[in-house]
Design a protein around this motif. Structure first.
Motif, PDB file in Angstrom:
ATOM      1  N   ALA A  49       0.855  -1.187   0.000  1.00  0.00           N
ATOM      2  CA  ALA A  49       0.000   0.000   0.000  1.00  0.00           C
ATOM      3  C   ALA A  49       0.890   1.237   0.000  1.00  0.00           C
ATOM      4  O   ALA A  49       1.841   1.322   0.784  1.00  0.00           O
TER       5      ALA A  49
ATOM      6  N   PHE B 213       0.591   5.389   0.215  1.00  0.00           N
ATOM      7  CA  PHE B 213      -0.261   6.557   0.402  1.00  0.00           C
ATOM      8  C   PHE B 213       0.618   7.772   0.658  1.00  0.00           C
ATOM      9  O   PHE B 213       1.725   7.664   1.201  1.00  0.00           O
TER      10      PHE B 213
ATOM     11  N   THR C  20      -5.147  13.459   0.422  1.00  0.00           N
ATOM     12  CA  THR C  20      -4.260  12.292   0.434  1.00  0.00           C
ATOM     13  C   THR C  20      -4.638  11.329  -0.689  1.00  0.00           C
ATOM     14  O   THR C  20      -5.792  11.296  -1.136  1.00  0.00           O
TER      15      THR C  20
ATOM     16  N   TYR D 170      -4.198   7.159  -2.222  1.00  0.00           N
ATOM     17  CA  TYR D 170      -3.965   5.782  -1.791  1.00  0.00           C
ATOM     18  C   TYR D 170      -4.014   4.853  -3.007  1.00  0.00           C
ATOM     19  O   TYR D 170      -4.944   4.925  -3.821  1.00  0.00           O
TER      20      TYR D 170
END
Length: 428
Positions: A40, A42, A113, A115
């Motif tokens: 992941a 971000f 943000t 992701y």
């Protein structure tokens, strides 16, 4: 290498599932059965993303005990012998797939943000969950398209991946200030979370959740809000529907033409005008639903403004020390729109048998209370009359008894007078 399908990972006790992973000292890593892990990534998209320190950041799951702590990247530049203190706020992390993972930020969460999920198949997914420290209105978008949150209905389950993972699917817990959203392994799945200026509203209506949905209450609700206030449908989002009787939590975003350089006071003025318009429409009956509106609670939410890099520290500190707006509850006496059925009008007067400013529940209460009061009054009068009648009968009976005693006394007196006259002469 492993003999069976598996994953080779760097050694990290926090992410190691001992039932599926085995440490290998020669590798300074570990081998795990299956493909349960992904990457992941971000990052902050704010203008101060090279200056603000957001770490450490912790990713964790309650089961099977996944915990991964992240730090900020090393400095990107050097000033001679010294670091340039320029670090990109981007955080790649190993993550457990097909589970809910909580993200805990040490610093204030950035306004915007991004992701993504990498190194996995398109079928894999992860639900990311993060809590904001103060009330915020969060807008989720994928490739420029806004993804509205799933409506949380009290007493019902809301599994984001029950019917298959959808990139950007999300739900926002209004009271806990927490959001959950889905990120999939699709390369085109780039989820962006952005804090936006908005008004958070809780509308309290006198009905039940079941009756609210009988006539597609949520669809009708959005349609009426957008039509009456004259706002686009993409600016109104129902967040949750709670019991008691029914409380609809929804968000009205600020107009998109609000300047990015507007001050907090200017943004609040715009938002307050939206609230005043909403309250006015409710009170005049222009905005009315099938159920009476009891009260309205609102809160102005102004997104933090990312500052330019030249004055980040002072501006950010000033922004973080601002006083937050508290929820404001407004007790409204709404007037339903005029109709030919003898219901409430917006004129404030009786017109053609129409009742204004009084709910039918209250009218029924007055009628029942008046009927009971009249019945009690009649019963009290009856008891009084009956008591007086009985008292009169008792007086009449006492009079008769007294007259009987008088007659008996008179006869005794007459006998006592006549007895001496009838005595013999010798006795005299």
């Amino acid at each position: 290498i492993l003999g069976t399908p598996g994953t080779i990972l760097p050694y990290n006790q926090g992410i190691m599932n001992k039932s599926r992973c085995q440490a290998n000292d020669k590798w300074n890593g570990m081998s795990c059965k299956g493909f349960d892990y992904g990457l992941a990534v971000f990052e902050s998209l704010d203008v101060d993303k090279f200056k603000r320190i957001l770490s450490p950041i912790t990713l964790s799951t309650p089961n099977p005990g996944f915990t991964n702590k992240l730090n900020t990247f090393m400095d990107h530049v050097w000033n001679g012998f010294y670091t340039g203190l320029t670090r990109l706020s981007r955080f790649p992390s190993l993550i457990l797939l097909n589970q809910t993972v909580n993200i805990s930020w040490s610093g204030t969460i950035p306004v915007k943000t991004q992701y993504v999920l990498q190194g996995v198949s398109t079928r894999d997914w992860v639900i990311l969950r993060q809590r904001y420290t103060k009330p915020e209105s969060i807008q989720v978008s994928v490739n420029g398209a806004i993804i509205k949150p799933v409506k949380l209905i009290q007493g019902q389950e809301h599994d984001l991946v029950k019917d298959g993972p959808v990139c950007g699917a999300n739900k926002f817990y209004f009271q806990e200030q927490t959001i959950e959203f889905v990120v999939t392994g699709d390369p085109n799945c780039v989820v962006i979370l952005e804090q936006v200026n908005a008004v958070q509203v809780s509308l309290h209506m006198e009905t039940t959740v079941e009756k609210f949905f009988e006539k597609q209450g949520d669809v009708e609700f959005i349609d009426k809000i957008t039509a009456v206030l004259g706002v686009p449908a993409d600016r109104v989002r129902i967040v949750s529907i709670r019991k008691g009787s029914v409380i609809v939590d929804f968000v009205i975003d600020a107009p998109k033409n609000t300047s990015e350089n507007a001050t907090t006071a200017e943004v609040k003025t715009v938002l307050k005008s939206q609230v005043d318009d909403l309250i006015k429409k409710v009170e005049t009956g222009t905005l009315a639903f099938s159920a009476p509106i009891l009260s309205l609670t609102y809160q102005l939410v102004v997104a933090p403004q990312p500052k330019n890099e030249t004055n980040v520290s002072a501006e950010t500190k000033s922004e973080e020390t601002k006083t937050e707006d508290k929820p404001v509850e407004v007790k409204v006496i709404p007037r339903q729109a005029s109709s030919t059925n003898g219901v409430r009008t917006t004129t404030g007067k009786f017109d053609g048998g129409k009742v204004d400013d009084v709910s039918w529940g209250f009218v029924c209460f007055v009628i029942i209370f008046g009927t009971l009061s009249l019945a009690l009054l009649i019963y009290a009068v009856y008891l009084l009359i009956e008591r007086r009648r009985k008292t009169a009968e008792e007086l009449e009976l006492m009079k008769k008894k007294l007259q009987t005693f008088r007659d008996a006394g008179a006869r005794v007196s007459k006998i006592m007078i006549e007895v001496p006259k009838s005595r013999p002469a010798s006795f005299r």
